[in-house]
Design a protein around this motif. Structure first.
Motif, mmCIF file in Angstrom:
data_model
loop_
_atom_site.group_PDB
_atom_site.id
_atom_site.type_symbol
_atom_site.label_atom_id
_atom_site.label_comp_id
_atom_site.label_asym_id
_atom_site.label_seq_id
_atom_site.Cartn_x
_atom_site.Cartn_y
_atom_site.Cartn_z
ATOM 1 N N GLY A 1 0.786 -1.222 0.000
ATOM 2 C CA GLY A 1 0.000 0.000 0.000
ATOM 3 C C GLY A 1 0.821 1.277 0.000
ATOM 4 O O GLY A 1 0.280 2.364 0.210
ATOM 5 N N ARG A 2 2.121 1.160 -0.261
ATOM 6 C CA ARG A 2 2.986 2.344 -0.309
ATOM 7 C C ARG A 2 2.958 2.945 -1.712
ATOM 8 O O ARG A 2 2.858 2.220 -2.704
ATOM 9 N N PRO A 3 3.074 4.292 -1.788
ATOM 10 C CA PRO A 3 3.072 4.952 -3.100
ATOM 11 C C PRO A 3 4.206 4.469 -3.994
ATOM 12 O O PRO A 3 5.331 4.281 -3.536
ATOM 13 N N GLY A 4 3.879 4.262 -5.252
ATOM 14 C CA GLY A 4 4.849 3.858 -6.263
ATOM 15 C C GLY A 4 4.891 4.869 -7.383
ATOM 16 O O GLY A 4 4.775 6.074 -7.151
ATOM 17 N N GLU A 5 4.988 4.377 -8.609
ATOM 18 C CA GLU A 5 5.138 5.273 -9.757
ATOM 19 C C GLU A 5 3.864 6.067 -10.037
ATOM 20 O O GLU A 5 2.755 5.602 -9.793
ATOM 21 N N PRO A 6 4.013 7.306 -10.541
ATOM 22 C CA PRO A 6 2.842 8.108 -10.923
ATOM 23 C C PRO A 6 2.020 7.356 -11.969
ATOM 24 O O PRO A 6 2.573 6.651 -12.810
ATOM 25 N N TYR A 7 0.684 7.534 -11.911
ATOM 26 C CA TYR A 7 -0.186 6.850 -12.861
ATOM 27 C C TYR A 7 -0.880 7.827 -13.808
ATOM 28 O O TYR A 7 -0.732 7.732 -15.009
ATOM 29 N N ALA A 8 -1.670 8.740 -13.270
ATOM 30 C CA ALA A 8 -2.432 9.646 -14.137
ATOM 31 C C ALA A 8 -2.567 11.014 -13.489
ATOM 32 O O ALA A 8 -2.564 11.134 -12.266
ATOM 33 N N VAL A 9 -2.700 12.021 -14.340
ATOM 34 C CA VAL A 9 -2.948 13.401 -13.912
ATOM 35 C C VAL A 9 -4.026 13.954 -14.829
ATOM 36 O O VAL A 9 -4.022 13.687 -16.031
ATOM 37 N N GLU A 10 -4.965 14.695 -14.252
ATOM 38 C CA GLU A 10 -5.962 15.389 -15.060
ATOM 39 C C GLU A 10 -6.284 16.708 -14.391
ATOM 40 O O GLU A 10 -6.225 16.829 -13.167
ATOM 41 N N SER A 11 -6.582 17.689 -15.206
ATOM 42 C CA SER A 11 -7.044 18.957 -14.654
ATOM 43 C C SER A 11 -8.090 19.539 -15.587
ATOM 44 O O SER A 11 -8.087 19.277 -16.793
ATOM 45 N N GLY A 12 -8.995 20.289 -14.992
ATOM 46 C CA GLY A 12 -10.060 20.845 -15.807
ATOM 47 C C GLY A 12 -11.054 21.639 -15.006
ATOM 48 O O GLY A 12 -10.742 22.160 -13.929
ATOM 49 N N PHE A 13 -12.284 21.685 -15.535
ATOM 50 C CA PHE A 13 -13.311 22.548 -14.991
ATOM 51 C C PHE A 13 -14.689 21.909 -15.117
ATOM 52 O O PHE A 13 -14.997 21.311 -16.133
ATOM 53 N N TRP A 14 -15.498 22.073 -14.066
ATOM 54 C CA TRP A 14 -16.917 21.759 -14.092
ATOM 55 C C TRP A 14 -17.646 23.065 -14.374
ATOM 56 O O TRP A 14 -17.376 24.077 -13.724
#
Length: 169
Positions: A66-79
């Motif tokens: 359960g320890r953090p590993g490699e980055p997976y995804a990033v998203e940014s935006g607007f509702w």
């Protein structure tokens, strides 16, 4: 259920006030052409008084302990509110070469919203990605979400889901 609405929040955004804050948690990811795994997530939803919610999410894989590993995804935006009947547009950009536009409506009686892509743009080097659906909801104070997608020739298939706890906001 009643949520605190800041005085500077647009009344048209009020149906999504339950999303605001910084959220953290974990989920599961998988798809027919990749092995399933667990991920951690931080999601931040804010507003500045204008008629949109700013949305930023980052995920990373979790190891067997359960320890953090490699980055997976990033998203940014607007509702953004669309129309007068609790309909919203979600605009998202991803560094992997995708821009998505989702359209959907909030549930009239509970804090949840279901969205489907209305359009996906991709860069020349990005994999084929044709459609997605997302469902967000507040369940016992936690932000729960699921995502299905049609990707690399597969039909609409379950891809990710998570349970997040509010840590600020």
């Amino acid at each position: 259920m009643v949520f605190h609405i800041d005085a500077d929040m647009s009344p048209r955004l009020a149906p999504l006030a339950w999303m605001l804050g910084r959220w953290e948690g974990a989920g599961v990811v998988g798809y027919p052409d990749r092995e399933s795994g667990h991920f951690g997530q931080e999601l931040i939803a804010t507003h500045d008084g204008r008629e949109f919610i700013t949305w930023t999410s980052r995920t990373w894989m979790l190891d067997e302990d359960g320890r953090p590993g490699e980055p997976y995804a990033v998203e940014s935006g607007f509702w953004r509110p669309e129309g007068e009947d609790g309909e919203f547009v979600l605009l998202l950009a991803h560094p992997t070469g995708y821009v998505e536009q989702y359209f959907g409506a909030r549930h009239p009686e509970r804090p949840s919203i279901e969205m489907a892509t209305d359009g996906i743009l991709r860069t020349a080097g990005a994999e084929e990605y044709t459609a997605a659906k997302r469902l967000y909801g507040l369940v016992d104070g936690d932000l729960m979400w699921v995502m299905d997608m049609a990707y690399k020739g597969h039909p609409m298939t379950s891809h990710m889901s998570a349970q997040l706890k509010r840590v600020e906001g």
